[in-house]
Scaffold this motif. Structure first.
Motif, PDB file in Angstrom:
ATOM      1  N   ASP A  99      -5.607  49.550 -28.379  1.00  0.00           N
ATOM      2  CA  ASP A  99      -4.764  48.634 -27.612  1.00  0.00           C
ATOM      3  C   ASP A  99      -4.562  49.097 -26.176  1.00  0.00           C
ATOM      4  O   ASP A  99      -4.245  48.286 -25.296  1.00  0.00           O
ATOM      5  CB  ASP A  99      -3.403  48.467 -28.290  1.00  0.00           C
ATOM      6  CG  ASP A  99      -3.495  47.657 -29.582  1.00  0.00           C
ATOM      7  OD1 ASP A  99      -4.528  46.988 -29.786  1.00  0.00           O
ATOM      8  OD2 ASP A  99      -2.546  47.717 -30.386  1.00  0.00           O
ATOM      9  N   PHE A 155      -8.663  48.144 -24.738  1.00  0.00           N
ATOM     10  CA  PHE A 155      -9.203  46.786 -24.778  1.00  0.00           C
ATOM     11  C   PHE A 155      -8.099  45.765 -24.521  1.00  0.00           C
ATOM     12  O   PHE A 155      -7.023  45.837 -25.120  1.00  0.00           O
ATOM     13  CB  PHE A 155      -9.861  46.515 -26.122  1.00  0.00           C
ATOM     14  CG  PHE A 155     -10.924  47.514 -26.475  1.00  0.00           C
ATOM     15  CD1 PHE A 155     -12.118  47.561 -25.772  1.00  0.00           C
ATOM     16  CD2 PHE A 155     -10.724  48.424 -27.500  1.00  0.00           C
ATOM     17  CE1 PHE A 155     -13.100  48.484 -26.087  1.00  0.00           C
ATOM     18  CE2 PHE A 155     -11.698  49.344 -27.830  1.00  0.00           C
ATOM     19  CZ  PHE A 155     -12.887  49.373 -27.118  1.00  0.00           C
ATOM     20  N   LYS A 156      -8.375  44.845 -23.640  1.00  0.00           N
ATOM     21  CA  LYS A 156      -7.418  43.810 -23.294  1.00  0.00           C
ATOM     22  C   LYS A 156      -7.901  42.458 -23.828  1.00  0.00           C
ATOM     23  O   LYS A 156      -9.086  42.264 -24.061  1.00  0.00           O
ATOM     24  CB  LYS A 156      -7.233  43.731 -21.778  1.00  0.00           C
ATOM     25  CG  LYS A 156      -6.922  45.074 -21.119  1.00  0.00           C
ATOM     26  CD  LYS A 156      -5.668  45.724 -21.692  1.00  0.00           C
ATOM     27  CE  LYS A 156      -5.385  47.061 -21.035  1.00  0.00           C
ATOM     28  NZ  LYS A 156      -4.249  47.767 -21.673  1.00  0.00           N
ATOM     29  N   ASP A 157      -6.970  41.557 -23.999  1.00  0.00           N
ATOM     30  CA  ASP A 157      -7.309  40.201 -24.454  1.00  0.00           C
ATOM     31  C   ASP A 157      -7.816  39.408 -23.250  1.00  0.00           C
ATOM     32  O   ASP A 157      -7.162  38.483 -22.755  1.00  0.00           O
ATOM     33  CB  ASP A 157      -6.075  39.534 -25.070  1.00  0.00           C
ATOM     34  CG  ASP A 157      -6.413  38.205 -25.721  1.00  0.00           C
ATOM     35  OD1 ASP A 157      -7.621  37.942 -25.943  1.00  0.00           O
ATOM     36  OD2 ASP A 157      -5.474  37.432 -25.995  1.00  0.00           O
ATOM     37  N   ASP A 158      -8.992  39.794 -22.770  1.00  0.00           N
ATOM     38  CA  ASP A 158      -9.533  39.211 -21.539  1.00  0.00           C
ATOM     39  C   ASP A 158     -10.735  38.312 -21.788  1.00  0.00           C
ATOM     40  O   ASP A 158     -11.399  37.869 -20.860  1.00  0.00           O
ATOM     41  CB  ASP A 158      -9.936  40.321 -20.562  1.00  0.00           C
ATOM     42  CG  ASP A 158     -10.905  41.320 -21.191  1.00  0.00           C
ATOM     43  OD1 ASP A 158     -11.378  41.072 -22.324  1.00  0.00           O
ATOM     44  OD2 ASP A 158     -11.194  42.344 -20.542  1.00  0.00           O
ATOM     45  N   GLY A 159     -11.027  38.055 -23.050  1.00  0.00           N
ATOM     46  CA  GLY A 159     -12.155  37.190 -23.367  1.00  0.00           C
ATOM     47  C   GLY A 159     -13.493  37.907 -23.429  1.00  0.00           C
ATOM     48  O   GLY A 159     -14.513  37.294 -23.749  1.00  0.00           O
ATOM     49  N   SER A 160     -13.493  39.208 -23.146  1.00  0.00           N
ATOM     50  CA  SER A 160     -14.761  39.949 -23.165  1.00  0.00           C
ATOM     51  C   SER A 160     -15.287  40.139 -24.581  1.00  0.00           C
ATOM     52  O   SER A 160     -16.489  40.308 -24.787  1.00  0.00           O
ATOM     53  CB  SER A 160     -14.582  41.322 -22.508  1.00  0.00           C
ATOM     54  OG  SER A 160     -13.715  42.145 -23.274  1.00  0.00           O
ATOM     55  N   GLY A 161     -14.394  40.133 -25.552  1.00  0.00           N
ATOM     56  CA  GLY A 161     -14.799  40.376 -26.935  1.00  0.00           C
ATOM     57  C   GLY A 161     -14.974  41.833 -27.262  1.00  0.00           C
ATOM     58  O   GLY A 161     -15.331  42.180 -28.398  1.00  0.00           O
ATOM     59  N   GLY A 174     -12.739  44.204 -27.611  1.00  0.00           N
ATOM     60  CA  GLY A 174     -11.799  44.628 -28.640  1.00  0.00           C
ATOM     61  C   GLY A 174     -12.190  44.127 -30.019  1.00  0.00           C
ATOM     62  O   GLY A 174     -12.104  44.856 -31.007  1.00  0.00           O
ATOM     63  N   ASP A 175     -12.642  42.881 -30.092  1.00  0.00           N
ATOM     64  CA  ASP A 175     -13.075  42.317 -31.374  1.00  0.00           C
ATOM     65  C   ASP A 175     -14.298  43.065 -31.910  1.00  0.00           C
ATOM     66  O   ASP A 175     -14.387  43.346 -33.113  1.00  0.00           O
ATOM     67  CB  ASP A 175     -13.403  40.830 -31.223  1.00  0.00           C
ATOM     68  CG  ASP A 175     -12.167  39.996 -30.953  1.00  0.00           C
ATOM     69  OD1 ASP A 175     -11.058  40.456 -31.276  1.00  0.00           O
ATOM     70  OD2 ASP A 175     -12.316  38.890 -30.402  1.00  0.00           O
ATOM     71  N   SER A 186     -13.287  46.468 -33.270  1.00  0.00           N
ATOM     72  CA  SER A 186     -12.698  46.358 -34.616  1.00  0.00           C
ATOM     73  C   SER A 186     -13.777  46.093 -35.653  1.00  0.00           C
ATOM     74  O   SER A 186     -13.730  46.636 -36.771  1.00  0.00           O
ATOM     75  CB  SER A 186     -11.647  45.243 -34.635  1.00  0.00           C
ATOM     76  OG  SER A 186     -10.604  45.514 -33.734  1.00  0.00           O
TER      77      SER A 186
END
Length: 250
Positions: free
Chosen positions: A115, A118-124, A126-127, A130
């Motif tokens: 966390d 990785f940011k919720d920036d649309g890069s994917g 972080g996804d 995981s």
């Protein structure tokens, strides 16, 4: 190991089994003092993680350079094929090493937190991070969990009618995922490079803090030959095995 400004870090094993570490600048061994403050310790521990990410990056690049795939990205894995073995071993080592940096850390080591990176920036990124941990590391490499990367079953085969026999055959077999699709390997490489850049930024920030603190204190630099320091010795030898005493597998 060469460093910036002509400085080399020299690690050698002593006859007693210890490791001596020396620092050489322009061919001259240097005296040194280890810094143990919070910034210095964090910088050193993040350097370890940075080296791990460099290893992962090199391995996945090697994989992408060597892998051969069919049009649909499906390969037949052969245990007698040296390239197949090397690719699988290399990729598994990259997955384990990458995941280790996000696992529990002890003895002052650094544990990366997804966390924080990785940011919720649309890069994917972080996804994908995981996914690589859940499917590849936890579900296949490190644990025996039923997943999409391996398969085992026992079946009863019925021969086709034209063979003229009703003799049935029991077949028990296992198969496992050999190597990832190049698309996934490339995505993994991008995530590794992203994490590596984040770690390097942390190291640079700590170094800047250290340099700022040192600039307020007069420092005398001395050069002398043959000055080394002994650090923690290597791990204890592994347990000896005695194959001749093992219970036979009938």
């Amino acid at each position: 190991m060469a460093d910036k400004d002509g400085i080399e870090v020299v690690r050698t094993f002593t006859p007693e089994g210890d490791i001596s570490v020396g620092y050489v600048k322009d061919g001259w061994p240097c005296m040194h003092a280890e810094l143990t403050g919070p910034a210095a310790t964090s910088a050193a521990m993040h350097q370890l993680v940075f080296k791990e990410m460099e290893f992962c990056e090199a391995v996945v690049k090697l994989y992408l350079d060597k892998v051969s795939v069919l049009s649909e990205g499906i390969r037949t894995h052969r245990l007698d094929n040296e390239l197949d073995l090397n690719l699988r071993a290399a990729y598994i080592s990259a997955v384990v090493t990458y995941a280790k940096s996000f696992s529990e850390a002890r003895n002052g080591r650094v544990r990366l937190v997804a966390d924080d990176i990785f940011k919720d920036d649309g890069s994917g990124y972080g996804d994908f991070h995981s996914w690589i941990l859940k499917v590849h590391r936890h579900g296949y490499v490190a644990h025996s969990k039923k997943g999409e990367l391996d398969d085992a079953r026992t079946v009863l085969l019925f021969p086709p009618p034209f063979m003229g026999t009703n003799l049935q055959t029991v077949v028990s077999h296992a198969s496992f995922w050999a190597n990832p699709h190049p698309k996934d390997a490339h995505s993994f490489l991008l995530v590794i490079q992203y994490v590596k850049a984040w770690v390097l930024k942390k190291v640079k920030k700590h170094i800047q803090d250290i340099e700022h603190g040192i600039s307020k204190v007069p420092i005398n630099v001395h050069y002398a030959k043959g000055v080394y320091v002994t650090i923690t010795p290597p791990p204890k030898p592994s347990p000896e095995i005695r194959p001749e005493l093992a219970t036979p597998i009938d």
